[in-house]
Design a protein around this motif. Structure first.
Motif, PDB file in Angstrom:
ATOM      1  N   CYS A 269     -68.826  92.091  85.528  1.00  0.00           N
ATOM      2  CA  CYS A 269     -67.363  92.207  85.487  1.00  0.00           C
ATOM      3  C   CYS A 269     -66.914  92.337  84.030  1.00  0.00           C
ATOM      4  O   CYS A 269     -67.579  91.827  83.126  1.00  0.00           O
ATOM      5  CB  CYS A 269     -66.693  90.932  86.021  1.00  0.00           C
ATOM      6  SG  CYS A 269     -67.124  90.518  87.697  1.00  0.00           S
ATOM      7  N   GLY A 270     -65.764  92.954  83.831  1.00  0.00           N
ATOM      8  CA  GLY A 270     -65.100  92.981  82.519  1.00  0.00           C
ATOM      9  C   GLY A 270     -65.978  93.535  81.408  1.00  0.00           C
ATOM     10  O   GLY A 270     -66.628  94.577  81.546  1.00  0.00           O
ATOM     11  N   THR A 271     -65.997  92.814  80.304  1.00  0.00           N
ATOM     12  CA  THR A 271     -66.784  93.241  79.141  1.00  0.00           C
ATOM     13  C   THR A 271     -68.257  93.397  79.510  1.00  0.00           C
ATOM     14  O   THR A 271     -68.933  94.324  79.045  1.00  0.00           O
ATOM     15  CB  THR A 271     -66.609  92.206  78.003  1.00  0.00           C
ATOM     16  OG1 THR A 271     -65.299  92.370  77.482  1.00  0.00           O
ATOM     17  CG2 THR A 271     -67.615  92.386  76.896  1.00  0.00           C
ATOM     18  N   SER A 272     -68.759  92.491  80.343  1.00  0.00           N
ATOM     19  CA  SER A 272     -70.170  92.581  80.734  1.00  0.00           C
ATOM     20  C   SER A 272     -70.431  93.870  81.515  1.00  0.00           C
ATOM     21  O   SER A 272     -71.512  94.452  81.441  1.00  0.00           O
ATOM     22  CB  SER A 272     -70.563  91.366  81.582  1.00  0.00           C
ATOM     23  OG  SER A 272     -70.384  90.192  80.832  1.00  0.00           O
TER      24      SER A 272
ATOM     25  N   SER B 160     -73.829  88.512  82.711  1.00  0.00           N
ATOM     26  CA  SER B 160     -72.684  87.601  82.636  1.00  0.00           C
ATOM     27  C   SER B 160     -72.833  86.687  81.427  1.00  0.00           C
ATOM     28  O   SER B 160     -73.860  86.029  81.273  1.00  0.00           O
ATOM     29  CB  SER B 160     -72.608  86.754  83.910  1.00  0.00           C
ATOM     30  OG  SER B 160     -71.601  85.779  83.791  1.00  0.00           O
ATOM     31  N   GLN B 161     -71.813  86.657  80.593  1.00  0.00           N
ATOM     32  CA  GLN B 161     -71.814  85.746  79.453  1.00  0.00           C
ATOM     33  C   GLN B 161     -71.885  84.313  79.941  1.00  0.00           C
ATOM     34  O   GLN B 161     -72.765  83.556  79.562  1.00  0.00           O
ATOM     35  CB  GLN B 161     -70.540  85.979  78.619  1.00  0.00           C
ATOM     36  CG  GLN B 161     -70.414  85.180  77.333  1.00  0.00           C
ATOM     37  CD  GLN B 161     -70.109  83.710  77.480  1.00  0.00           C
ATOM     38  OE1 GLN B 161     -70.829  82.861  76.918  1.00  0.00           O
ATOM     39  NE2 GLN B 161     -69.109  83.357  78.247  1.00  0.00           N
ATOM     40  N   SER B 162     -70.939  83.958  80.798  1.00  0.00           N
ATOM     41  CA  SER B 162     -70.821  82.564  81.244  1.00  0.00           C
ATOM     42  C   SER B 162     -71.896  82.193  82.251  1.00  0.00           C
ATOM     43  O   SER B 162     -72.260  81.032  82.384  1.00  0.00           O
ATOM     44  CB  SER B 162     -69.461  82.353  81.900  1.00  0.00           C
ATOM     45  OG  SER B 162     -69.349  83.207  83.038  1.00  0.00           O
TER      46      SER B 162
ATOM     47  N   THR C 252     -69.382  83.586  86.593  1.00  0.00           N
ATOM     48  CA  THR C 252     -68.352  84.448  87.183  1.00  0.00           C
ATOM     49  C   THR C 252     -68.573  84.546  88.695  1.00  0.00           C
ATOM     50  O   THR C 252     -69.647  84.970  89.150  1.00  0.00           O
ATOM     51  CB  THR C 252     -68.383  85.831  86.507  1.00  0.00           C
ATOM     52  OG1 THR C 252     -68.114  85.626  85.124  1.00  0.00           O
ATOM     53  CG2 THR C 252     -67.356  86.776  87.096  1.00  0.00           C
TER      54      THR C 252
ATOM     55  N   VAL D 276     -61.409  83.674  74.585  1.00  0.00           N
ATOM     56  CA  VAL D 276     -61.405  84.323  75.911  1.00  0.00           C
ATOM     57  C   VAL D 276     -61.886  85.774  75.801  1.00  0.00           C
ATOM     58  O   VAL D 276     -62.581  86.275  76.674  1.00  0.00           O
ATOM     59  CB  VAL D 276     -59.991  84.221  76.541  1.00  0.00           C
ATOM     60  CG1 VAL D 276     -59.835  85.213  77.670  1.00  0.00           C
ATOM     61  CG2 VAL D 276     -59.779  82.805  77.070  1.00  0.00           C
ATOM     62  N   ALA D 277     -61.526  86.434  74.710  1.00  0.00           N
ATOM     63  CA  ALA D 277     -61.969  87.825  74.542  1.00  0.00           C
ATOM     64  C   ALA D 277     -63.430  87.839  74.097  1.00  0.00           C
ATOM     65  O   ALA D 277     -63.775  87.315  73.039  1.00  0.00           O
ATOM     66  CB  ALA D 277     -61.099  88.516  73.510  1.00  0.00           C
ATOM     67  N   SER D 278     -64.255  88.442  74.890  1.00  0.00           N
ATOM     68  CA  SER D 278     -65.694  88.502  74.579  1.00  0.00           C
ATOM     69  C   SER D 278     -65.960  89.406  73.396  1.00  0.00           C
ATOM     70  O   SER D 278     -65.478  90.539  73.354  1.00  0.00           O
ATOM     71  CB  SER D 278     -66.438  89.091  75.778  1.00  0.00           C
ATOM     72  OG  SER D 278     -67.021  88.084  76.522  1.00  0.00           O
TER      73      SER D 278
ATOM     74  N   GLN E   4     -75.389  91.293  74.495  1.00  0.00           N
ATOM     75  CA  GLN E   4     -75.807  91.897  75.783  1.00  0.00           C
ATOM     76  C   GLN E   4     -76.404  93.275  75.521  1.00  0.00           C
ATOM     77  O   GLN E   4     -77.433  93.652  76.106  1.00  0.00           O
ATOM     78  CB  GLN E   4     -74.603  92.022  76.730  1.00  0.00           C
ATOM     79  CG  GLN E   4     -74.169  90.690  77.330  1.00  0.00           C
ATOM     80  CD  GLN E   4     -72.796  90.750  77.983  1.00  0.00           C
ATOM     81  OE1 GLN E   4     -72.049  91.722  77.822  1.00  0.00           O
ATOM     82  NE2 GLN E   4     -72.436  89.703  78.706  1.00  0.00           N
TER      83      GLN E   4
ATOM     84  N   LEU F 136     -59.850  97.246  76.384  1.00  0.00           N
ATOM     85  CA  LEU F 136     -59.763  95.925  77.031  1.00  0.00           C
ATOM     86  C   LEU F 136     -59.442  94.848  75.993  1.00  0.00           C
ATOM     87  O   LEU F 136     -58.594  93.977  76.219  1.00  0.00           O
ATOM     88  CB  LEU F 136     -61.069  95.597  77.758  1.00  0.00           C
ATOM     89  CG  LEU F 136     -61.141  94.214  78.411  1.00  0.00           C
ATOM     90  CD1 LEU F 136     -60.101  94.058  79.516  1.00  0.00           C
ATOM     91  CD2 LEU F 136     -62.523  93.933  78.980  1.00  0.00           C
ATOM     92  N   LYS F 137     -60.112  94.914  74.834  1.00  0.00           N
ATOM     93  CA  LYS F 137     -59.862  93.908  73.793  1.00  0.00           C
ATOM     94  C   LYS F 137     -58.399  93.906  73.411  1.00  0.00           C
ATOM     95  O   LYS F 137     -57.772  92.862  73.313  1.00  0.00           O
ATOM     96  CB  LYS F 137     -60.692  94.184  72.524  1.00  0.00           C
ATOM     97  CG  LYS F 137     -62.159  93.890  72.583  1.00  0.00           C
ATOM     98  CD  LYS F 137     -62.526  92.425  72.658  1.00  0.00           C
ATOM     99  CE  LYS F 137     -62.538  91.943  74.071  1.00  0.00           C
ATOM    100  NZ  LYS F 137     -63.692  92.074  74.865  1.00  0.00           N
TER     101      LYS F 137
ATOM    102  N   GLU G 197     -55.996  92.655  76.368  1.00  0.00           N
ATOM    103  CA  GLU G 197     -56.060  91.248  76.791  1.00  0.00           C
ATOM    104  C   GLU G 197     -55.497  90.284  75.768  1.00  0.00           C
ATOM    105  O   GLU G 197     -54.967  89.248  76.128  1.00  0.00           O
ATOM    106  CB  GLU G 197     -57.468  90.841  77.254  1.00  0.00           C
ATOM    107  CG  GLU G 197     -58.523  90.758  76.211  1.00  0.00           C
ATOM    108  CD  GLU G 197     -59.890  90.377  76.787  1.00  0.00           C
ATOM    109  OE1 GLU G 197     -59.950  89.681  77.799  1.00  0.00           O
ATOM    110  OE2 GLU G 197     -60.898  90.769  76.184  1.00  0.00           O
TER     111      GLU G 197
ATOM    112  N   VAL H 103     -64.220  83.347  85.072  1.00  0.00           N
ATOM    113  CA  VAL H 103     -63.422  83.508  86.287  1.00  0.00           C
ATOM    114  C   VAL H 103     -64.239  83.003  87.481  1.00  0.00           C
ATOM    115  O   VAL H 103     -65.022  83.735  88.074  1.00  0.00           O
ATOM    116  CB  VAL H 103     -62.969  84.972  86.457  1.00  0.00           C
ATOM    117  CG1 VAL H 103     -62.076  85.127  87.679  1.00  0.00           C
ATOM    118  CG2 VAL H 103     -62.220  85.431  85.215  1.00  0.00           C
TER     119      VAL H 103
HETATM  120  C1  AGP Z   1     -63.717  89.918  78.177  1.00  0.00           C
HETATM  121  O1  AGP Z   1     -63.049  89.938  76.982  1.00  0.00           O
HETATM  122  C2  AGP Z   1     -63.072  89.207  79.269  1.00  0.00           C
HETATM  123  N1  AGP Z   1     -62.598  87.957  78.902  1.00  0.00           N
HETATM  124  C3  AGP Z   1     -63.694  89.338  80.646  1.00  0.00           C
HETATM  125  O2  AGP Z   1     -63.561  90.673  81.010  1.00  0.00           O
HETATM  126  C4  AGP Z   1     -65.162  88.892  80.880  1.00  0.00           C
HETATM  127  O3  AGP Z   1     -66.038  89.750  80.215  1.00  0.00           O
HETATM  128  C5  AGP Z   1     -65.452  88.893  82.401  1.00  0.00           C
HETATM  129  O4  AGP Z   1     -64.609  87.963  83.023  1.00  0.00           O
HETATM  130  C6  AGP Z   1     -66.885  88.614  82.731  1.00  0.00           C
HETATM  131  O5  AGP Z   1     -67.277  87.345  82.304  1.00  0.00           O
HETATM  132  P1  AGP Z   1     -68.800  86.921  82.272  1.00  0.00           P
HETATM  133  O6  AGP Z   1     -69.487  87.808  81.289  1.00  0.00           O
HETATM  134  O7  AGP Z   1     -68.779  85.487  81.831  1.00  0.00           O
HETATM  135  O8  AGP Z   1     -69.336  87.099  83.647  1.00  0.00           O
END
Ligand code: AGP
Length: 610
Positions: A303-306, A350-352, A355, A401-403, A410, A486-487, A490, A607
């Motif tokens: 999702c998103g940046t990933s 996924s960073q976190s 998600t 919050v902004a990756s 990644q 996106l950066k 957001e 998220v």
């Molecule tokens: C990126 O700047 C956002 N905050 C968002 O798009 C994020 O990359 C997305 O929610 C996915 O998160 P994750 O990498 O932790 O799964």
């Protein structure tokens, strides 16, 4: 998204809870609350807005207690206000509950409880759970059993913590779909939805798994499945220090994390490049690398940046590994009927690692028997644990919050995976070595770009009042255009769109006039001349052009209004460099607009709900 903390021990829990909640602020929230137990007396404080307001209120109330739970709420059901904030409690105010996730069958449960005479104060789905537990306690069940039986009636997701004045020496926690960690101390224990909230106190953690429930006392804990089976839990050591989750002198986490990228990428690559063999070594994929290399198709889901990183991965893998790649939004993938063949490999980024959509997509793919691999930053996260194998990005905690550093690491890991597979297939040792040499230079090249921070800040001054932006790039730099847009949107709330540069002619060109800033990502690569033609087209319509170009490119200056010159590398690695000026541009525009860069409105870092 919502955050959970808890403490049980000999100290006053209130400052510990407040400090823990502050560490979770980055996740995004709109209200907060704590609930504590002092002997037979339970009390709570709630507030709308920031944790600092909650801190002032609890100081004014003068509450002190050795057991407590705390929560930051990101509204899903019911507006952000004090009534909807957690903890929720029973009529006698003897039972307090905090909840992350969504109780999907709350309406059915609520109707049943109302028939039993329960009154509801809030509009939340969570409140139903506290009354349900209360109803079991009224049937003479102990707290642990009452929580366990209640959860057997729940459909949906939860990370919960519950305390009761009737059994004032314990916290009950349970997890399904929402992260929950127990921190083990000396004669004190902690709970949190995120290790960041614990590491000031302990590095020993126990990760709760789905469908598990635990009782935590000051000097012990025990766990069961919610179906009543005993479970032995392992204690893990987390390698993280406090400096990593503080601003370290920077005004914002986002700027700190942008500046950390040379080191973050170094950490991603460390020990993973074998120059003599021209190949990458990825311990996390041991036993799976051949299967991956022989797969007929790779599906990358995120999702998103990933997801933007996944798109770059598609270019990398198709160019060098010769394997067809599909990139999927996790939220779409999980609700279709995706066709997964036995020769496919699925990669989840996924960073976190928490998600909800990505995790659910992974579980669905796993259920269908696919090979599932993870690329995560957060060590021990749900996606990392659910994957068959995977690679950590080692970016360190990302709080803004902004990756930013999550994206570049990644990409570094995707490049490593590409190199590993490519060398197992048709790429020669000589070519492998060339790729490695370029990869080794990336951190230094990022450093060079970061030195242009002041220059980029000056450019940003011109765009504080802009209302729209267009980002255009081709090939490897098309996903970077999406990421740049996106950066900006957001954190600065400026409407921005990313497009493949050549697609501009098929619609977006209609938007271009003297008020439209257009960012072109135009390094001197094989599509450079084509991008220059697109720049000419924008110039002819008086658009304001910012060009991200190669440092030796003198041609572009006469065509653009602002140019940012960056070092070159091979095409597959270029996105790691071209994205850096876009991160800085977005950051400075947002700061100059006076916005909350680290916690933009409506957004959550991770998220964890659909
Ligand atoms: C990126 O700047 C956002 N905050 C968002 O798009 C994020 O990359 C997305 O929610 C996915 O998160 P994750 O990498 O932790 O799964």
């Amino acid at each position: 998204m919502c955050g959970i903390v808890g403490y049980i021990g000999n100290k006053n829990s209130v400052p510990i809870l407040i400090e823990g909640l502050k560490r979770l602020e980055y996740r995004g929230y709109d209200s907060a609350g704590i609930g504590v137990i002092n002997g037979k007396i339970g009390s709570f404080v709630k507030s709308k807005g920031k944790v600092s307001v909650l801190e002032e209120k609890s100081a004014a109330d003068g509450i002190e207690a050795k057991i407590g739970i705390g929560h930051t709420r990101w509204a899903t059901h019911g507006e952000p206000n004090e009534i909807n904030a957690h903890p929720h409690f029973n009529e006698e105010k003897s039972l307090f509950l905090i909840h992350n996730g969504i109780i999907e069958n709350y309406n059915v449960l609520k109707t049943g409880l109302k028939k039993l005479g329960y009154k509801f104060l809030s509009e939340t789905d969570s409140e139903v759970l506290v009354h349900l537990i209360d109803s079991y306690m009224k049937k003479d069940h102990g707290l642990f059993q009452a929580v366990r039986l209640s959860l057997n009636q729940v459909e949906g997701t939860y990370g919960i913590a519950v305390i009761s004045t009737k059994e004032p020496n314990k916290i009950i926690v349970a997890k399904k779909g929402s992260p929950l960690v127990i921190g083990i101390g000396d004669d004190e224990n902690f709970i949190a939805s995120d290790v960041n909230a614990l590491i000031a106190h302990t590095s020993q953690v126990v990760y709760m798994e789905d469908d598990e429930i635990a009782e935590i006392n000051a000097d012990s804990f025990r766990a069961k499945s919610i179906h009543d089976k005993d479970i032995e839990k392992e204690i893990h050591d987390v390698e993280m220090n406090l400096d990593e989750i503080t601003k370290g002198g920077y005004p914002h986490f986002m700027l700190k994390e942008i500046m950390e990228q040379p080191e973050a990428v170094r950490n991603s690559l460390r020990g993973r490049l074998l120059l003599d063999e021209g190949i990458a070594r990825l311990g996390g994929l041991q036993g799976f690398a051949d299967r991956l290399a022989n797969s007929k198709r790779i599906i990358i889901t995120a999702c998103g940046t990933s997801w933007h990183a996944a798109l770059v991965g598609e270019y990398m893998l198709e160019q060098f590994a010769g394997i067809p790649v599909e990139v999927e939004y996790a939220s779409e993938f999980r609700y279709r009927n995706p066709i997964i063949n036995k020769d496919d490999a699925l990669l989840f980024i996924s960073q976190s690692g928490e998600t909800a959509d990505t995790l659910a997509a992974l579980k669905e793919a796993k259920r269908r028997g696919a090979l599932v691999l993870g690329i995560c930053n957060a060590v021990g996260s749900s996606i990392a644990r659910e994957s068959h194998a995977g690679v950590y990005t080692h970016a360190g905690p990302e709080i803004g919050v902004a990756s930013t550093k999550a994206f570049t690491t990644q990409l570094s890991v995707l490049a490593l995976i590409t190199l590993l597979i490519a060398r197992k297939k048709h790429v020669s040792i000589v070519d492998g070595k060339e790729i490695i040499k370029e990869m080794q230079q990336i951190p230094e090249k990022i450093e060079k770009i970061l030195q242009m921070n002041d220059e980029i800040e000056k450019i940003a001054e011109n765009f504080v009042d802009s209302t729209n932006f267009l980002y255009l790039g081709r090939g490897y730099n098309f996903p970077v255009a999406l990421e740049g847009a996106l950066k900006l949107k957001e954190i600065s709330y400026i409407h921005a769109e990313g497009y493949p540069a050549a697609e501009m002619k098929h619609g977006p060109i209609a938007l271009i006039d003297e008020n439209m800033p257009v960012v072109f990502i135009a390094p001197t690569d094989s599509v450079y001349d084509k991008v220059i033609s697109n720049i000419e087209e924008v110039k002819a319509r008086k658009g304001i052009i910012i060009g991200i170009a190669s440092e030796n490119d003198n041609k572009i200056d006469s065509l653009v209004d602002y140019s940012i010159k960056i070092p070159d590398t091979i095409r597959m690695l270029m996105p790691i460099l071209t994205v850096i000026p876009l991160q800085l541009l977005a950051y400075h525009v947002a700061v100059k607009k006076g916005l909350n860069v680290d916690q933009p409105r409506n957004l959550a870092k991770s998220v964890t709900v659909e």
